[in-house]
Design a protein around this motif. Structure first.
Motif, PDB file in Angstrom:
ATOM      1  N   GLY A  22       0.795  -1.225   0.000  1.00  0.00           N
ATOM      2  CA  GLY A  22       0.000   0.000   0.000  1.00  0.00           C
ATOM      3  C   GLY A  22       0.830   1.279   0.000  1.00  0.00           C
ATOM      4  N   HIS A  23       2.121   1.162  -0.302  1.00  0.00           N
ATOM      5  CA  HIS A  23       2.968   2.360  -0.389  1.00  0.00           C
ATOM      6  C   HIS A  23       3.854   2.261  -1.632  1.00  0.00           C
ATOM      7  CE1 HIS A  23       5.948   0.131   2.506  1.00  0.00           C
ATOM      8  NE2 HIS A  23       6.088  -0.291   1.280  1.00  0.00           N
ATOM      9  N   MET A  24       4.616   3.324  -1.893  1.00  0.00           N
ATOM     10  CA  MET A  24       5.444   3.359  -3.090  1.00  0.00           C
ATOM     11  C   MET A  24       6.529   2.288  -3.001  1.00  0.00           C
ATOM     12  SD  MET A  24       6.985   6.595  -5.180  1.00  0.00           S
ATOM     13  CE  MET A  24       8.437   7.078  -4.260  1.00  0.00           C
ATOM     14  N   ASN A  25       6.628   1.479  -4.050  1.00  0.00           N
ATOM     15  CA  ASN A  25       7.630   0.420  -4.146  1.00  0.00           C
ATOM     16  C   ASN A  25       9.026   1.032  -4.247  1.00  0.00           C
ATOM     17  OD1 ASN A  25       9.348  -1.358  -6.183  1.00  0.00           O
ATOM     18  ND2 ASN A  25       7.991  -2.718  -5.009  1.00  0.00           N
ATOM     19  N   VAL A  26      10.008   0.345  -3.690  1.00  0.00           N
ATOM     20  CA  VAL A  26      11.376   0.869  -3.642  1.00  0.00           C
ATOM     21  C   VAL A  26      11.919   1.222  -5.030  1.00  0.00           C
ATOM     22  CG1 VAL A  26      11.959  -0.248  -1.463  1.00  0.00           C
ATOM     23  CG2 VAL A  26      12.415  -1.452  -3.593  1.00  0.00           C
ATOM     24  N   ALA A  27      11.585   0.462  -6.047  1.00  0.00           N
ATOM     25  CA  ALA A  27      12.081   0.734  -7.393  1.00  0.00           C
ATOM     26  C   ALA A  27      11.626   2.106  -7.886  1.00  0.00           C
ATOM     27  CB  ALA A  27      11.619  -0.351  -8.359  1.00  0.00           C
ATOM     28  N   TYR A  28      10.434   2.519  -7.481  1.00  0.00           N
ATOM     29  CA  TYR A  28       9.912   3.792  -7.964  1.00  0.00           C
ATOM     30  C   TYR A  28      10.503   4.984  -7.226  1.00  0.00           C
ATOM     31  CZ  TYR A  28       7.040   0.894 -10.851  1.00  0.00           C
ATOM     32  OH  TYR A  28       6.633  -0.021 -11.780  1.00  0.00           O
ATOM     33  N   TYR A  29      11.013   4.768  -6.025  1.00  0.00           N
ATOM     34  CA  TYR A  29      11.799   5.826  -5.379  1.00  0.00           C
ATOM     35  C   TYR A  29      12.999   6.154  -6.267  1.00  0.00           C
ATOM     36  CZ  TYR A  29       9.476   5.572  -0.778  1.00  0.00           C
ATOM     37  OH  TYR A  29       8.586   5.633   0.269  1.00  0.00           O
ATOM     38  N   VAL A  30      13.673   5.099  -6.737  1.00  0.00           N
ATOM     39  CA  VAL A  30      14.841   5.311  -7.598  1.00  0.00           C
ATOM     40  C   VAL A  30      14.419   6.004  -8.894  1.00  0.00           C
ATOM     41  CG1 VAL A  30      16.686   4.169  -8.896  1.00  0.00           C
ATOM     42  CG2 VAL A  30      16.138   3.414  -6.573  1.00  0.00           C
ATOM     43  N   LEU A  31      13.291   5.619  -9.471  1.00  0.00           N
ATOM     44  CA  LEU A  31      12.800   6.269 -10.683  1.00  0.00           C
ATOM     45  C   LEU A  31      12.515   7.750 -10.428  1.00  0.00           C
ATOM     46  CD1 LEU A  31      11.846   6.105 -13.641  1.00  0.00           C
ATOM     47  CD2 LEU A  31       9.578   5.549 -12.752  1.00  0.00           C
ATOM     48  N   ALA A  32      11.825   8.056  -9.333  1.00  0.00           N
ATOM     49  CA  ALA A  32      11.523   9.455  -9.019  1.00  0.00           C
ATOM     50  C   ALA A  32      12.816  10.247  -8.797  1.00  0.00           C
ATOM     51  CB  ALA A  32      10.612   9.534  -7.792  1.00  0.00           C
ATOM     52  N   PHE A  33      13.794   9.649  -8.107  1.00  0.00           N
ATOM     53  CA  PHE A  33      15.084  10.314  -7.937  1.00  0.00           C
ATOM     54  C   PHE A  33      15.784  10.500  -9.286  1.00  0.00           C
ATOM     55  CE2 PHE A  33      15.153   8.894  -3.332  1.00  0.00           C
ATOM     56  CZ  PHE A  33      15.121  10.184  -2.810  1.00  0.00           C
ATOM     57  N   ASP A  34      15.633   9.535 -10.189  1.00  0.00           N
ATOM     58  CA  ASP A  34      16.218   9.675 -11.517  1.00  0.00           C
ATOM     59  C   ASP A  34      15.601  10.848 -12.261  1.00  0.00           C
ATOM     60  OD1 ASP A  34      18.149   8.617 -13.421  1.00  0.00           O
ATOM     61  OD2 ASP A  34      16.418   7.997 -14.615  1.00  0.00           O
ATOM     62  N   HIS A  35      14.305  11.066 -12.084  1.00  0.00           N
ATOM     63  CA  HIS A  35      13.665  12.240 -12.676  1.00  0.00           C
ATOM     64  C   HIS A  35      14.288  13.525 -12.124  1.00  0.00           C
ATOM     65  CE1 HIS A  35       9.766   9.712 -13.421  1.00  0.00           C
ATOM     66  NE2 HIS A  35      10.710   9.434 -14.296  1.00  0.00           N
ATOM     67  N   ALA A  36      14.568  13.547 -10.813  1.00  0.00           N
ATOM     68  CA  ALA A  36      15.215  14.718 -10.203  1.00  0.00           C
ATOM     69  C   ALA A  36      16.634  14.904 -10.761  1.00  0.00           C
ATOM     70  CB  ALA A  36      15.246  14.565  -8.679  1.00  0.00           C
ATOM     71  N   THR A  37      17.345  13.794 -10.986  1.00  0.00           N
ATOM     72  CA  THR A  37      18.684  13.881 -11.581  1.00  0.00           C
ATOM     73  C   THR A  37      18.591  14.440 -12.996  1.00  0.00           C
ATOM     74  OG1 THR A  37      19.471  12.041 -10.232  1.00  0.00           O
ATOM     75  CG2 THR A  37      20.745  12.575 -12.210  1.00  0.00           C
ATOM     76  N   ASP A  38      17.604  14.007 -13.760  1.00  0.00           N
ATOM     77  CA  ASP A  38      17.418  14.548 -15.111  1.00  0.00           C
ATOM     78  C   ASP A  38      17.206  16.058 -15.082  1.00  0.00           C
ATOM     79  OD1 ASP A  38      17.691  12.052 -16.294  1.00  0.00           O
ATOM     80  OD2 ASP A  38      15.522  11.732 -16.519  1.00  0.00           O
ATOM     81  N   ARG A  39      16.434  16.548 -14.105  1.00  0.00           N
ATOM     82  CA  ARG A  39      16.213  17.997 -14.014  1.00  0.00           C
ATOM     83  C   ARG A  39      17.521  18.723 -13.668  1.00  0.00           C
ATOM     84  NH1 ARG A  39      12.633  15.612 -15.531  1.00  0.00           N
ATOM     85  NH2 ARG A  39      13.875  16.071 -17.349  1.00  0.00           N
ATOM     86  N   LEU A  41      20.552  17.674 -14.478  1.00  0.00           N
ATOM     87  CA  LEU A  41      21.359  17.650 -15.698  1.00  0.00           C
ATOM     88  C   LEU A  41      20.863  18.672 -16.713  1.00  0.00           C
ATOM     89  CD1 LEU A  41      21.918  13.797 -16.048  1.00  0.00           C
ATOM     90  CD2 LEU A  41      23.499  15.527 -15.124  1.00  0.00           C
ATOM     91  N   ASP A  42      19.550  18.819 -16.852  1.00  0.00           N
ATOM     92  CA  ASP A  42      18.997  19.866 -17.717  1.00  0.00           C
ATOM     93  C   ASP A  42      19.476  21.245 -17.253  1.00  0.00           C
ATOM     94  OD1 ASP A  42      17.570  17.946 -19.180  1.00  0.00           O
ATOM     95  OD2 ASP A  42      15.668  18.343 -18.134  1.00  0.00           O
ATOM     96  N   HIS A  43      19.395  21.482 -15.956  1.00  0.00           N
ATOM     97  CA  HIS A  43      19.803  22.762 -15.350  1.00  0.00           C
ATOM     98  C   HIS A  43      21.273  23.075 -15.651  1.00  0.00           C
ATOM     99  CE1 HIS A  43      19.599  26.044 -12.440  1.00  0.00           C
ATOM    100  NE2 HIS A  43      20.710  25.578 -11.878  1.00  0.00           N
ATOM    101  N   ALA A  44      22.117  22.028 -15.662  1.00  0.00           N
ATOM    102  CA  ALA A  44      23.554  22.206 -15.884  1.00  0.00           C
ATOM    103  C   ALA A  44      23.929  22.157 -17.368  1.00  0.00           C
ATOM    104  CB  ALA A  44      24.325  21.133 -15.117  1.00  0.00           C
ATOM    105  N   GLY A  45      22.943  21.998 -18.248  1.00  0.00           N
ATOM    106  CA  GLY A  45      23.236  21.925 -19.674  1.00  0.00           C
ATOM    107  C   GLY A  45      23.753  20.577 -20.121  1.00  0.00           C
TER     108      GLY A  45
END
Length: 166
Positions: A22-39, A41-45
């Protein structure tokens, strides 16, 4: 969240990210963090347009995730990013995932990234503009207290031995 952290990403916990507990699966924490990493990287060009134009990218060398408090379907997530170190080819950073409206810490993600030439699949120096931007962010954040999750070792009562086993 501390105002000195970069706030580049928000999203909500998606229904398909929920597991049988009934909560977010551990794999999706990593996916959400990967989205933050993508942002970041976008910020840094260094995002997708850079990869396409330069045939260079950033790979993750090491990652540590801590799970501080569970999040559930629909919860808003807000990410704060801290640059912990930068050298010619690598970036050490930490993302903090907070509940987007209540503010409590849900998880952290510590990463070491390596800049890579995709033609040779070997490390290469970061572009000066990106390196200088990331170094500047790191310098501006350097007065912040070090998060307790940085550099943690995993184990049950783990201690480094005083000497190697015989």
């Amino acid at each position: 969240m501390t105002d000195s952290l970069l706030r580049l990403h928000t999203e909500n916990v998606r229904p398909e990210w929920i597991d049988y507990n009934g909560h977010m699966n551990v794999a999706y924490y990593v996916l959400a963090f990967d989205h933050a990493t993508d942002r970041l990287l976008d910020h840094a060009g260094l995002g997708a347009a850079y990869v396409k134009a330069e045939n260079r990218s950033v790979f993750v060398l090491e990652m540590h995730v801590t799970y501080e408090r569970e999040v559930r379907q629909g919860d808003p997530l807000a990410f704060g990013t801290r640059i912990l170190g930068v050298d010619a080819k690598r970036v050490h950073l930490m993302h903090a995932m907070h509940h987007g409206t209540e503010g409590w810490l849900a998880a952290t993600n510590e990463l070491v990234l390596m800049h890579v030439d995709l033609g040779t699949r070997r490390s290469c120096p970061l572009p000066d503009a990106a390196r200088l931007l990331l170094e500047g962010i790191g310098a501006a954040q350097s007065a912040l207290p070090m998060p307790p999750q940085v550099g943690r070792v995993i184990g049950l009562g783990f201690r480094k031995p005083d000497h190697p086993p015989a």
